[in-house]
Scaffold this motif. Structure first.
Motif, PDB file in Angstrom:
ATOM      1  N   MET A 250      17.314  -5.269 -35.103  1.00 61.51           N
ATOM      2  CA  MET A 250      18.599  -4.387 -34.933  1.00 61.51           C
ATOM      3  C   MET A 250      18.832  -3.506 -33.437  1.00 61.51           C
ATOM      4  N   ALA A 251      18.276  -2.625 -32.778  1.00 62.00           N
ATOM      5  CA  ALA A 251      18.137  -2.818 -31.698  1.00 62.00           C
ATOM      6  C   ALA A 251      18.445  -3.864 -30.753  1.00 62.00           C
ATOM      7  N   GLY A 252      17.406  -4.582 -30.907  1.00 60.29           N
ATOM      8  CA  GLY A 252      17.887  -5.749 -29.343  1.00 60.29           C
ATOM      9  C   GLY A 252      19.059  -6.645 -30.123  1.00 60.29           C
ATOM     10  N   LEU A 253      19.606  -6.267 -31.437  1.00 60.34           N
ATOM     11  CA  LEU A 253      20.480  -7.639 -31.549  1.00 60.34           C
ATOM     12  C   LEU A 253      22.296  -6.361 -30.567  1.00 60.34           C
ATOM     13  N   ASP A 254      22.244  -4.840 -30.474  1.00 58.58           N
ATOM     14  CA  ASP A 254      22.889  -3.522 -29.511  1.00 58.58           C
ATOM     15  C   ASP A 254      22.973  -3.681 -28.667  1.00 58.58           C
ATOM     16  N   THR A 255      21.614  -4.160 -27.740  1.00 57.70           N
ATOM     17  CA  THR A 255      21.330  -4.515 -26.681  1.00 57.70           C
ATOM     18  C   THR A 255      22.204  -5.877 -25.911  1.00 57.70           C
ATOM     19  N   VAL A 256      22.338  -6.404 -26.700  1.00 54.35           N
ATOM     20  CA  VAL A 256      22.661  -7.920 -26.720  1.00 54.35           C
ATOM     21  C   VAL A 256      24.370  -7.835 -26.354  1.00 54.35           C
ATOM     22  N   ARG A 257      24.248  -6.720 -27.418  1.00 59.62           N
ATOM     23  CA  ARG A 257      26.201  -6.360 -27.773  1.00 59.62           C
ATOM     24  C   ARG A 257      26.178  -5.763 -26.275  1.00 59.62           C
ATOM     25  N   ARG A 258      25.940  -4.766 -25.508  1.00 59.60           N
ATOM     26  CA  ARG A 258      25.932  -4.322 -24.350  1.00 59.60           C
ATOM     27  C   ARG A 258      25.644  -4.585 -23.774  1.00 59.60           C
ATOM     28  N   HIS A 259      24.696  -5.665 -23.074  1.00 57.36           N
ATOM     29  CA  HIS A 259      24.465  -6.389 -21.988  1.00 57.36           C
ATOM     30  C   HIS A 259      24.871  -7.925 -22.656  1.00 57.36           C
ATOM     31  N   GLY A 260      24.508  -8.036 -23.345  1.00 57.93           N
ATOM     32  CA  GLY A 260      25.096  -9.787 -23.223  1.00 57.93           C
ATOM     33  C   GLY A 260      23.653 -10.390 -23.293  1.00 57.93           C
ATOM     34  N   THR A 261      23.591 -12.016 -23.496  1.00 55.73           N
ATOM     35  CA  THR A 261      22.844 -12.167 -23.837  1.00 55.73           C
ATOM     36  C   THR A 261      21.669 -12.706 -22.907  1.00 55.73           C
ATOM     37  N   GLU A 262      22.037 -12.703 -21.335  1.00 51.38           N
ATOM     38  CA  GLU A 262      20.618 -13.036 -20.499  1.00 51.38           C
ATOM     39  C   GLU A 262      20.348 -11.685 -19.679  1.00 51.38           C
ATOM     40  N   LEU A 263      18.992 -11.562 -20.685  1.00 56.48           N
ATOM     41  CA  LEU A 263      18.643  -9.860 -20.559  1.00 56.48           C
ATOM     42  C   LEU A 263      17.154 -10.153 -19.458  1.00 56.48           C
ATOM     43  N   ASP A 264      16.942  -9.098 -18.805  1.00 51.19           N
ATOM     44  CA  ASP A 264      15.999  -8.820 -17.799  1.00 51.19           C
ATOM     45  C   ASP A 264      14.983  -7.961 -19.080  1.00 51.19           C
ATOM     46  N   ALA A 265      13.737  -7.897 -18.395  1.00 54.59           N
ATOM     47  CA  ALA A 265      12.179  -7.446 -19.190  1.00 54.59           C
ATOM     48  C   ALA A 265      12.882  -5.852 -18.431  1.00 54.59           C
ATOM     49  N   GLU A 266      13.270  -5.103 -17.370  1.00 54.28           N
ATOM     50  CA  GLU A 266      13.822  -3.907 -17.770  1.00 54.28           C
ATOM     51  C   GLU A 266      14.563  -3.048 -18.301  1.00 54.28           C
ATOM     52  N   THR A 267      15.353  -3.880 -18.452  1.00 51.25           N
ATOM     53  CA  THR A 267      16.584  -3.815 -19.292  1.00 51.25           C
ATOM     54  C   THR A 267      15.771  -3.961 -20.511  1.00 51.25           C
ATOM     55  N   VAL A 268      15.046  -4.965 -21.172  1.00 51.44           N
ATOM     56  CA  VAL A 268      14.938  -4.762 -23.198  1.00 51.44           C
ATOM     57  C   VAL A 268      14.483  -3.264 -22.626  1.00 51.44           C
ATOM     58  N   ARG A 269      12.951  -3.218 -22.122  1.00 47.85           N
ATOM     59  CA  ARG A 269      11.943  -1.997 -22.182  1.00 47.85           C
ATOM     60  C   ARG A 269      13.022  -1.119 -22.274  1.00 47.85           C
ATOM     61  N   ALA A 270      13.725  -0.756 -21.389  1.00 50.05           N
ATOM     62  CA  ALA A 270      14.951   1.063 -21.153  1.00 50.05           C
ATOM     63  C   ALA A 270      15.541   0.892 -22.460  1.00 50.05           C
ATOM     64  N   GLU A 271      15.943  -0.553 -23.599  1.00 52.63           N
ATOM     65  CA  GLU A 271      16.553  -0.283 -24.266  1.00 52.63           C
ATOM     66  C   GLU A 271      16.050  -0.235 -25.338  1.00 52.63           C
ATOM     67  N   LEU A 272      15.153  -0.737 -25.702  1.00 48.91           N
ATOM     68  CA  LEU A 272      14.227  -0.768 -26.752  1.00 48.91           C
ATOM     69  C   LEU A 272      13.201   1.282 -27.195  1.00 48.91           C
ATOM     70  N   GLU A 273      13.670   2.051 -25.713  1.00 46.19           N
ATOM     71  CA  GLU A 273      12.985   3.066 -25.883  1.00 46.19           C
ATOM     72  C   GLU A 273      12.934   4.074 -26.862  1.00 46.19           C
ATOM     73  N   GLY A 274      13.870   3.860 -27.431  1.00 44.50           N
ATOM     74  CA  GLY A 274      13.663   4.429 -28.665  1.00 44.50           C
ATOM     75  C   GLY A 274      13.194   3.988 -29.979  1.00 44.50           C
ATOM     76  N   ASN A 275      12.745   2.689 -29.908  1.00 48.34           N
ATOM     77  CA  ASN A 275      11.818   2.018 -30.972  1.00 48.34           C
ATOM     78  C   ASN A 275      10.528   2.396 -30.705  1.00 48.34           C
ATOM     79  N   LEU A 276       9.732   2.739 -31.895  1.00 44.62           N
ATOM     80  CA  LEU A 276       8.229   3.091 -31.226  1.00 44.62           C
ATOM     81  C   LEU A 276       8.020   1.028 -32.125  1.00 44.62           C
ATOM     82  N   CYS A 277       6.759   0.684 -31.410  1.00 46.81           N
ATOM     83  CA  CYS A 277       5.274  -0.295 -32.532  1.00 46.81           C
ATOM     84  C   CYS A 277       3.917   0.624 -31.881  1.00 46.81           C
ATOM     85  N   ARG A 278       3.439   0.597 -33.206  1.00 42.13           N
ATOM     86  CA  ARG A 278       1.590   0.586 -33.157  1.00 42.13           C
ATOM     87  C   ARG A 278       0.883  -0.291 -32.888  1.00 42.13           C
TER      88      ARG A 278
END
Ligand code: FES
Ligand code: FES
Length: 164
Positions: free
Chosen positions: A108-136
């Motif tokens: 769901m966070a990834g989809l919101d990233t697409v909404r705000r940044h478009g469909t051509e994403l780089d790793a830096e943008t994705v990592r910054a956008e997923l800062e609020g989502n933790l994976c153990r």
């Protein structure tokens, strides 16, 4: 108790709720939408991420009544086992999960990233956008790859986004 009306995954819902009820508990316990997870009690993990009027929110930090008159979208509303959303398919393709607990929120966070940044994403943008989502479990590398490829698939002519 107040009655409120909202729309969840395109379906109109009217319910009587305690004004203190959290949106995440309303979704899970009243509507049985248990794909939205609870991973903390401090609004940090992002496992509870849903969309409210198209924007990602942490459903543990929103009251159910704040969804009155608005559109809620959960992981159950974006695809099915038979017809995965391209972002879901990309997580499967890239092994972007291990236990899977964080996965609905990541998607769901990834989809919101697409909404705000478009469909051509780089790793830096994705990592910054997923800062609020933790994976153990995963170390994030495959999650980032999945979001980049899922976004690209959404941008391809083969994918026609569902209304809403
Ligand atoms: S359960 Fe909402 S941020 Fe952790
Ligand atoms: S896959 Fe286990 S918490 Fe992310």
């Amino acid at each position: 108790m107040p009655t409120f009306a909202t729309t969840v995954n395109g379906i109109a819902v009217t319910a009587e709720v305690d004004p203190r009820l959290l949106l995440v508990d309303f979704l899970r316990e009243r509507l049985g939408l248990t794909g939205t997870h609870v991973g903390c009690d401090t609004s940090q993990c992002g496992a509870c991420t849903v969309h409210l009027d198209g924007r990602a929110v942490k459903a543990c930090a929103v009251l159910a009544v704040q969804a009155a008159g608005r559109e809620v979208l959960t992981i159950e509303g974006i695809g099915s086992a038979e017809a995965l959303h391209p972002m879901q398919a990309a997580f499967r393709e890239h092994h972007g999960l291990q236990c899977g607990f964080c996965t609905p929120g990541m998607i769901m966070a990834g989809l919101d990233t697409v909404r705000r940044h478009g469909t051509e994403l780089d790793a830096e943008t994705v990592r910054a956008e997923l800062e609020g989502n933790l994976c153990r479990c995963t170390g994030y590398h495959n999650i980032v790859a999945a979001v980049i490829d899922g976004a690209a698939a959404m941008g391809s002519a083969a994918f026609a986004p569902a209304a809403g």
